[in-house]
Every structure is written in structure tokens, then in C-alpha cells.
Design a protein around this motif. Structure first.
Motif, PDB file in Angstrom:
ATOM      1  N   VAL A 194     -22.846  17.558  -1.732  1.00 49.37           N
ATOM      2  CA  VAL A 194     -24.332  17.159  -1.748  1.00 49.37           C
ATOM      3  C   VAL A 194     -25.045  17.653  -0.666  1.00 49.37           C
ATOM      4  CG1 VAL A 194     -25.826  15.006  -1.674  1.00 49.37           C
ATOM      5  CG2 VAL A 194     -23.589  15.052  -2.783  1.00 49.37           C
ATOM      6  N   GLU A 195     -26.024  18.467  -0.957  1.00 45.77           N
ATOM      7  CA  GLU A 195     -26.896  19.076   0.017  1.00 45.77           C
ATOM      8  C   GLU A 195     -27.999  17.972   0.578  1.00 45.77           C
ATOM      9  OE1 GLU A 195     -29.716  22.899   0.643  1.00 45.77           O
ATOM     10  OE2 GLU A 195     -29.031  22.419  -1.419  1.00 45.77           O
ATOM     11  N   GLN A 196     -28.592  17.188  -0.242  1.00 41.60           N
ATOM     12  CA  GLN A 196     -29.379  16.006  -0.019  1.00 41.60           C
ATOM     13  C   GLN A 196     -29.481  15.057  -0.765  1.00 41.60           C
ATOM     14  OE1 GLN A 196     -32.955  18.383   0.527  1.00 41.60           O
ATOM     15  NE2 GLN A 196     -33.992  17.225  -1.173  1.00 41.60           N
ATOM     16  N   PHE A 197     -30.016  13.976  -0.597  1.00 36.25           N
ATOM     17  CA  PHE A 197     -30.367  12.850  -1.457  1.00 36.25           C
ATOM     18  C   PHE A 197     -32.010  12.905  -1.443  1.00 36.25           C
ATOM     19  CE2 PHE A 197     -26.080  11.544  -0.059  1.00 36.25           C
ATOM     20  CZ  PHE A 197     -25.544  11.307  -1.135  1.00 36.25           C
ATOM     21  N   ASP A 198     -32.585  12.393  -2.628  1.00 39.33           N
ATOM     22  CA  ASP A 198     -33.789  12.018  -2.839  1.00 39.33           C
ATOM     23  C   ASP A 198     -34.157  10.841  -3.336  1.00 39.33           C
ATOM     24  OD1 ASP A 198     -34.592  14.723  -2.085  1.00 39.33           O
ATOM     25  OD2 ASP A 198     -34.635  15.275  -4.387  1.00 39.33           O
ATOM     26  N   LEU A 199     -35.183  10.026  -2.701  1.00 39.07           N
ATOM     27  CA  LEU A 199     -35.422   8.643  -3.153  1.00 39.07           C
ATOM     28  C   LEU A 199     -36.455   9.174  -4.208  1.00 39.07           C
ATOM     29  CD1 LEU A 199     -35.010   5.625  -3.383  1.00 39.07           C
ATOM     30  CD2 LEU A 199     -36.562   5.467  -1.247  1.00 39.07           C
ATOM     31  N   VAL A 200     -36.434   8.679  -5.592  1.00 35.64           N
ATOM     32  CA  VAL A 200     -37.292   8.896  -6.142  1.00 35.64           C
ATOM     33  C   VAL A 200     -37.761   7.623  -6.925  1.00 35.64           C
ATOM     34  CG1 VAL A 200     -36.592  11.361  -6.813  1.00 35.64           C
ATOM     35  CG2 VAL A 200     -35.587   9.479  -8.282  1.00 35.64           C
ATOM     36  N   GLU A 201     -39.051   7.625  -7.643  1.00 30.80           N
ATOM     37  CA  GLU A 201     -39.604   6.676  -8.287  1.00 30.80           C
ATOM     38  C   GLU A 201     -40.137   7.140  -9.515  1.00 30.80           C
ATOM     39  OE1 GLU A 201     -42.531   2.981  -7.227  1.00 30.80           O
ATOM     40  OE2 GLU A 201     -43.503   5.084  -6.921  1.00 30.80           O
ATOM     41  N   ASP A 202     -39.745   6.525 -10.755  1.00 29.33           N
ATOM     42  CA  ASP A 202     -40.242   6.975 -12.133  1.00 29.33           C
ATOM     43  C   ASP A 202     -41.557   6.305 -12.369  1.00 29.33           C
ATOM     44  OD1 ASP A 202     -39.789   4.286 -13.119  1.00 29.33           O
ATOM     45  OD2 ASP A 202     -38.089   4.988 -14.082  1.00 29.33           O
ATOM     46  N   PHE A 223     -27.717  10.129   6.359  1.00 34.05           N
ATOM     47  CA  PHE A 223     -27.029  10.806   5.221  1.00 34.05           C
ATOM     48  C   PHE A 223     -25.799  10.011   4.872  1.00 34.05           C
ATOM     49  CE2 PHE A 223     -24.496  14.167   3.219  1.00 34.05           C
ATOM     50  CZ  PHE A 223     -25.119  14.527   2.374  1.00 34.05           C
ATOM     51  N   ALA A 224     -24.818   9.806   5.692  1.00 29.73           N
ATOM     52  CA  ALA A 224     -23.934   8.811   5.268  1.00 29.73           C
ATOM     53  C   ALA A 224     -24.128   7.474   4.714  1.00 29.73           C
ATOM     54  CB  ALA A 224     -23.012   8.592   6.780  1.00 29.73           C
ATOM     55  N   ASN A 225     -25.208   6.840   5.073  1.00 30.75           N
ATOM     56  CA  ASN A 225     -25.483   5.689   4.410  1.00 30.75           C
ATOM     57  C   ASN A 225     -26.044   6.142   2.960  1.00 30.75           C
ATOM     58  OD1 ASN A 225     -25.441   3.993   6.706  1.00 30.75           O
ATOM     59  ND2 ASN A 225     -27.413   4.298   7.452  1.00 30.75           N
ATOM     60  N   PHE A 226     -26.571   7.179   2.913  1.00 31.12           N
ATOM     61  CA  PHE A 226     -27.109   7.565   1.311  1.00 31.12           C
ATOM     62  C   PHE A 226     -25.776   7.824   0.679  1.00 31.12           C
ATOM     63  CE2 PHE A 226     -31.246   7.060   2.287  1.00 31.12           C
ATOM     64  CZ  PHE A 226     -32.078   7.147   1.101  1.00 31.12           C
ATOM     65  N   CYS A 227     -24.837   8.384   1.227  1.00 30.89           N
ATOM     66  CA  CYS A 227     -23.381   8.716   0.513  1.00 30.89           C
ATOM     67  C   CYS A 227     -22.783   7.291  -0.047  1.00 30.89           C
ATOM     68  CB  CYS A 227     -22.515   9.474   1.403  1.00 30.89           C
ATOM     69  SG  CYS A 227     -22.772  11.020   1.683  1.00 30.89           S
ATOM     70  N   TYR A 228     -22.896   6.236   1.012  1.00 24.17           N
ATOM     71  CA  TYR A 228     -22.270   5.010   0.516  1.00 24.17           C
ATOM     72  C   TYR A 228     -23.011   4.327  -0.599  1.00 24.17           C
ATOM     73  CZ  TYR A 228     -20.679   0.383   1.020  1.00 24.17           C
ATOM     74  OH  TYR A 228     -20.177  -0.950   0.916  1.00 24.17           O
ATOM     75  N   GLU A 229     -24.371   4.468  -0.522  1.00 28.55           N
ATOM     76  CA  GLU A 229     -25.150   3.855  -1.721  1.00 28.55           C
ATOM     77  C   GLU A 229     -25.001   4.420  -2.929  1.00 28.55           C
ATOM     78  OE1 GLU A 229     -26.820   0.921  -1.364  1.00 28.55           O
ATOM     79  OE2 GLU A 229     -26.250   0.865   0.704  1.00 28.55           O
ATOM     80  N   SER A 232     -36.539  12.271   1.554  1.00 32.86           N
ATOM     81  CA  SER A 232     -35.470  12.994   1.056  1.00 32.86           C
ATOM     82  C   SER A 232     -34.464  12.719   2.491  1.00 32.86           C
ATOM     83  CB  SER A 232     -35.554  14.689   0.927  1.00 32.86           C
ATOM     84  OG  SER A 232     -36.160  14.634  -0.080  1.00 32.86           O
ATOM     85  N   ILE A 233     -33.313  12.716   2.368  1.00 27.82           N
ATOM     86  CA  ILE A 233     -32.313  12.763   3.544  1.00 27.82           C
ATOM     87  C   ILE A 233     -31.287  13.965   3.179  1.00 27.82           C
ATOM     88  CG2 ILE A 233     -30.475  11.384   4.665  1.00 27.82           C
ATOM     89  CD1 ILE A 233     -33.277   9.961   4.821  1.00 27.82           C
ATOM     90  N   THR A 234     -31.502  14.575   4.544  1.00 27.07           N
ATOM     91  CA  THR A 234     -30.417  16.091   4.415  1.00 27.07           C
ATOM     92  C   THR A 234     -29.363  15.463   5.440  1.00 27.07           C
ATOM     93  OG1 THR A 234     -31.376  16.828   6.249  1.00 27.07           O
ATOM     94  CG2 THR A 234     -32.487  17.656   3.971  1.00 27.07           C
ATOM     95  N   ARG A 235     -28.460  16.681   5.460  1.00 23.84           N
ATOM     96  CA  ARG A 235     -27.222  16.406   6.369  1.00 23.84           C
ATOM     97  C   ARG A 235     -27.764  16.569   7.733  1.00 23.84           C
ATOM     98  NH1 ARG A 235     -22.049  17.046   4.056  1.00 23.84           N
ATOM     99  NH2 ARG A 235     -22.122  17.350   2.016  1.00 23.84           N
TER     100      ARG A 235
END
Length: 76
Positions: free
Chosen positions: A43-51, A17-23, A8-11
């Protein structure tokens, strides 16, 4: 459908966080139904998830406005 959160990436980490916003915006650029809530709630945070098939994706977690206002969430 089982998802595994890889990270996870938080603020708190502004550059990451800025890089994840762009992606994230590159992934959803043609999906206003995804962009609008992100703009409204933030957006509070981004999670990198795998199914279960090994496919990786970025998920955005939005701020919970009820929690910010000191109210209990009605989600079960």
C-alpha cells in the motif's frame, strides 16, 4: 459514481499510516481478494473518500510496480 477525496495518508506519516492500516484491515478482514493484492504490491497511501450519498470509506492505493521499474504504465 463520483467520489470526493477528503484526505490522504502516505507512509511519510508513519503513525497515521499505521493507524489507517489497522482500520483498513478491520474493513477487509473477510475479503482475501482485497488483502492479497495489498500484500503482494504494498500500500502506497490511503485515501479517505466520500461518495455522492455522503458515505465515507477508506481506499488503499497500491504501489505501481511498472513505475518503480522505470517503465511506463500501459493504463489509459
Amino acid at each position: 459514481m463520483c467520489k470526493k477525496v477528503l484526505g490522504s495518508i502516505t507512509r511519510a506519516n508513519e503513525e497515521a499510516f499505521a493507524n489507517f492500516c489497522y482500520e483498513f484491515i478491520k474493513l477487509v478482514i473477510n475479503s482475501p481478494e482485497v488483502i492479497v493484492p495489498a500484500l503482494i504490491y504494498g500500500v502506497e497511501q490511503f485515501d479517505l473518500v466520500e461518495d455522492e450519498n455522503g458515505k465515507k470509506n477508506i481506499e488503499a492505493k497500491l504501489y505501481d510496480k511498472e513505475r518503480e521499474n522505470g517503465e511506463e504504465s500501459s493504463k489509459n
